[in-house]
Design a protein around this motif. Sequence first.
Motif, mmCIF file in Angstrom:
data_model
loop_
_atom_site.group_PDB
_atom_site.id
_atom_site.type_symbol
_atom_site.label_atom_id
_atom_site.label_comp_id
_atom_site.label_asym_id
_atom_site.label_seq_id
_atom_site.Cartn_x
_atom_site.Cartn_y
_atom_site.Cartn_z
ATOM 1 N N ASP A 111 0.856 -1.186 0.000
ATOM 2 C CA ASP A 111 0.000 0.000 0.000
ATOM 3 C C ASP A 111 0.890 1.233 0.000
ATOM 4 O O ASP A 111 1.624 1.488 0.955
ATOM 5 N N TYR A 112 0.834 1.977 -1.087
ATOM 6 C CA TYR A 112 1.560 3.240 -1.168
ATOM 7 C C TYR A 112 0.553 4.377 -1.210
ATOM 8 O O TYR A 112 -0.189 4.531 -2.180
ATOM 9 N N GLY A 113 0.500 5.162 -0.150
ATOM 10 C CA GLY A 113 -0.390 6.317 -0.116
ATOM 11 C C GLY A 113 -1.858 5.957 -0.184
ATOM 12 O O GLY A 113 -2.657 6.720 -0.738
ATOM 13 N N GLY A 114 -2.226 4.788 0.361
ATOM 14 C CA GLY A 114 -3.619 4.364 0.329
ATOM 15 C C GLY A 114 -4.026 3.700 -0.970
ATOM 16 O O GLY A 114 -5.201 3.380 -1.174
ATOM 17 N N VAL A 115 -3.061 3.457 -1.861
ATOM 18 C CA VAL A 115 -3.331 2.826 -3.167
ATOM 19 C C VAL A 115 -2.648 1.457 -3.189
ATOM 20 O O VAL A 115 -1.435 1.355 -2.952
ATOM 21 N N LYS A 116 -3.404 0.415 -3.474
ATOM 22 C CA LYS A 116 -2.810 -0.915 -3.570
ATOM 23 C C LYS A 116 -1.951 -1.005 -4.824
ATOM 24 O O LYS A 116 -2.363 -0.588 -5.903
ATOM 25 N N CYS A 117 -0.763 -1.570 -4.655
ATOM 26 C CA CYS A 117 0.180 -1.665 -5.769
ATOM 27 C C CYS A 117 0.790 -3.057 -5.834
ATOM 28 O O CYS A 117 1.007 -3.694 -4.797
#
Length: 339
Positions: free
Chosen positions: A51-57
């Motif tokens: 999770d980078y900045g609330g975005v799943k990656c």
Amino acid sequence: MSANDNRKAAIKKLRLLAYNSKVNANVFRKKIEDEYNISFLPNHVERSEHDYGGVKCDVLTPEIYSSKRILFYVHGGSFVGGSRASYRCFCSMLANKAYSRTVVPEYRLAPTYAFPSAVEDIQASFRALFTEEQIQRSLDGDVDEDGNSVTTMPEVIIAADGAGASIALSLILNLRERYRACIKKIVLFSPWLNLSSQSPVITGKKVQDEVLSGEILASSGQVYTYESNLENPLISPVFAADEFLKGFPPVYIQMGQKEILVDDANTFKKRLLENGAECEIDLWPDMPHFFQMAEEYLADAHKALDKFSSVISGIDNQNVERQSFENKPILEHSLRAEA
């Protein structure tokens, strides 16, 4: 299969990434996932989720990678489709070719989440990635020749295809200098650079492109944002002001010579060069839009990805057995390779 049959299969596959307003968005997405989603990653690439900045990656790690470099990939899909799952195979190949850990964010899609949702997600994930990489480097404790502690900047490659290029460039146009300074190269595969009604691609009648049409670009733009906003540089980067193009990171564009997007790419290149930035357009004869994604059918796709590799890593993959890895000290094995 004959060369002609291979080409037909490639075109059929690539057309799935081109949004048709007559097709329901969910149906469009399902067709992409059905075609592109795979169970096993090529080249022994390891996948993890972060999770980078609330975005799943997706974080894709090849067996051998540069510890100082990371590839940040913004997938295409006409703003409406595509996902980290459907791009895992392609991005795993890029990770392997570039000897780089590769991060692929799962940004929100139109029409449910129109502009600027995707841009916000990409910005949040990139900034969080930058911060984590910077912290990790400070913990690694590099020192200079005098023994003083030195924190090295992350070395980031930003890559994207199609509509993803519009989103990726909007990220860079919004970045402050300290973030821009870490971007060593921008790689764009068949970029969408002008979605406005002024675009000759949308108003023209060119038919040589076997994948895209002006209607497809127009339909995609209309679900992404409202008509009067299509000239916004964060959607159509060819309209970016000079002040935002000065100090722009070096750009490498790879695309097929038959694409209707070539004129827009040349316009963008001219704008960059006029403002002191570097830009190279690498045209592949007789190749369609984003031909690299159909590498199982098109021999030139393999050659193009080898060219991508040499642009990023400085290693000629076609002659890799005869080369010594001069940057071997900064190459590391992934966890899988060490197990």
